[in-house]
Enzyme design. Sequence first.
Site, mmCIF file in Angstrom:
data_model
loop_
_atom_site.group_PDB
_atom_site.id
_atom_site.type_symbol
_atom_site.label_atom_id
_atom_site.label_comp_id
_atom_site.label_asym_id
_atom_site.label_seq_id
_atom_site.Cartn_x
_atom_site.Cartn_y
_atom_site.Cartn_z
ATOM 1 N N HIS A 59 0.825 -1.210 0.000
ATOM 2 C CA HIS A 59 0.000 0.000 0.000
ATOM 3 C C HIS A 59 0.858 1.258 0.000
ATOM 4 C CE1 HIS A 59 -2.225 3.192 2.249
ATOM 5 N NE2 HIS A 59 -3.115 2.914 1.318
ATOM 6 N N GLU A 62 2.191 1.810 -3.425
ATOM 7 C CA GLU A 62 1.145 2.342 -4.315
ATOM 8 C C GLU A 62 1.097 3.862 -4.216
ATOM 9 O OE1 GLU A 62 -3.233 3.471 -3.576
ATOM 10 O OE2 GLU A 62 -2.936 1.352 -3.077
ATOM 11 N N HIS A 63 1.189 4.398 -2.991
ATOM 12 C CA HIS A 63 1.206 5.850 -2.800
ATOM 13 C C HIS A 63 2.456 6.478 -3.416
ATOM 14 C CE1 HIS A 63 -2.004 7.059 0.180
ATOM 15 N NE2 HIS A 63 -2.152 5.747 0.146
ATOM 16 N N GLU A 139 -3.975 8.219 6.920
ATOM 17 C CA GLU A 139 -4.975 7.244 6.473
ATOM 18 C C GLU A 139 -5.265 6.226 7.576
ATOM 19 O OE1 GLU A 139 -5.840 4.463 2.522
ATOM 20 O OE2 GLU A 139 -3.983 5.606 2.688
#
Length: 444
Positions: A59, A62-63, A139
């Site tokens: 994740h 991905e950022h 997040e």
Amino acid sequence: MSTTQPDPEDPTWAVHRTLLPGGLRVVTERVPAVRSASVGVWIGVGSRDEGPSVAGAAHFLEHLLFKGTRTRSALDIAQEVDAVGGELNAFTAKEHTCFYAHVLDDDLALAVDLVADVVLRGRFDAADLEVERSVVLEEIAMRDDDAEDLLHDTFGATMFGDHPVGRPILGTEGSVEAMTRSRLASFHRRRYTPPQIVVAAAGNVDHQEVLELVRQRFAGHLDAQVTEPAPVRTSTSRIPGRPGVSVVADETEQAHLLLGMRALPRHDPRRFAMSVLSAAVGGGTSSRLFQQVREERGLAYSVYSGVESHADTGVFSVYAGCQPENLGEVAELVTAVLADVAEHGLHPDEVARGRGQLRGGLVLGLEDAASRMTRLGRGELNHGSHLSVADTLARIDAVTPEEVAALAADLLTRPRGLAVVGPYAHPDELPAPVRAAQAGRGRT
């Protein structure tokens, strides 16, 4: 090697698939009635592929890849997408990551160029890493402030313990704070390889055009020495341990409950019966749970069941959010519904409504190119083949009440996991019916 998979019952449907040197796969579906194109680069790597020291890496990566490439800054990327009114984004799941673009069909070349550039040529700048570290930590904090999101992540650990499939996709504050540039670069280098990549495109697209664009944008990443894609992810090993109980103390206005049991992996032929079972038990407004918990007694605004399937396991679960003083009664009703269905199955009318709900959801959900692209990418990674819509509908229609009853007798009597977010500091503080719901009729 190119193949075309037609549907004899629907001559307008065909999936084209080409295996390129290096093992990269290109899969397309033309939908000539639309003026859009959706392109996704799917990587068969997700959060379950991380070791404890890099939890959340898929994740985080991905950022980071959106922060700029060797030829584009993050602002350049954003401006190019906005200039054509498109969308460029990504998501990470337990077993895959997807980078996608939705654009007008005239902008297909730009879409392929952008997603390939982001996936292949991220610059991994140290300053960008620190910016995105803060974003990911925000997040996680946002997840912690959303009781239902927090509940689902807690439930995963409750069902599977420290097994990778039960860990949160976001990682933890500790693992994200400890993430280094070298770890992410190594994860990218080792995992984002052509045999693990599928390029899926749907909409008003031509397979040969997409194929040529992919050959151009992935040049230098195709290796003639590699002639096979990565195998479809499967496993026959049993995940150790058994589901437990988790409570997260949170002074929310509602208590949030998830109760469930381990279910079928995605390759199990009974998966269509499992979906029908879930739809009838808690998938719509006519379902047993909705009718008994909400309509007849008004105990909860939201109550539903759901299923998810991985390569080696799955989950059947029931969610309810209610006032804390009603949690015990809600748990009693949920337990009673599951016990009755496990013992007696479902009425043929309930099975018919469950099938109809799945049919409508499938067809209506494929009205846009993005949904069809997603179906292509997941199908290729998860199964290595593609069911047409007509074939999928036929599989749903073939589910019988007897199949559902047999499956319910198996699934709904398995050991149960329970997660609660609400004003409780310890499982012993939960109402007795909630603790009894977890005990259920579980088998060892």
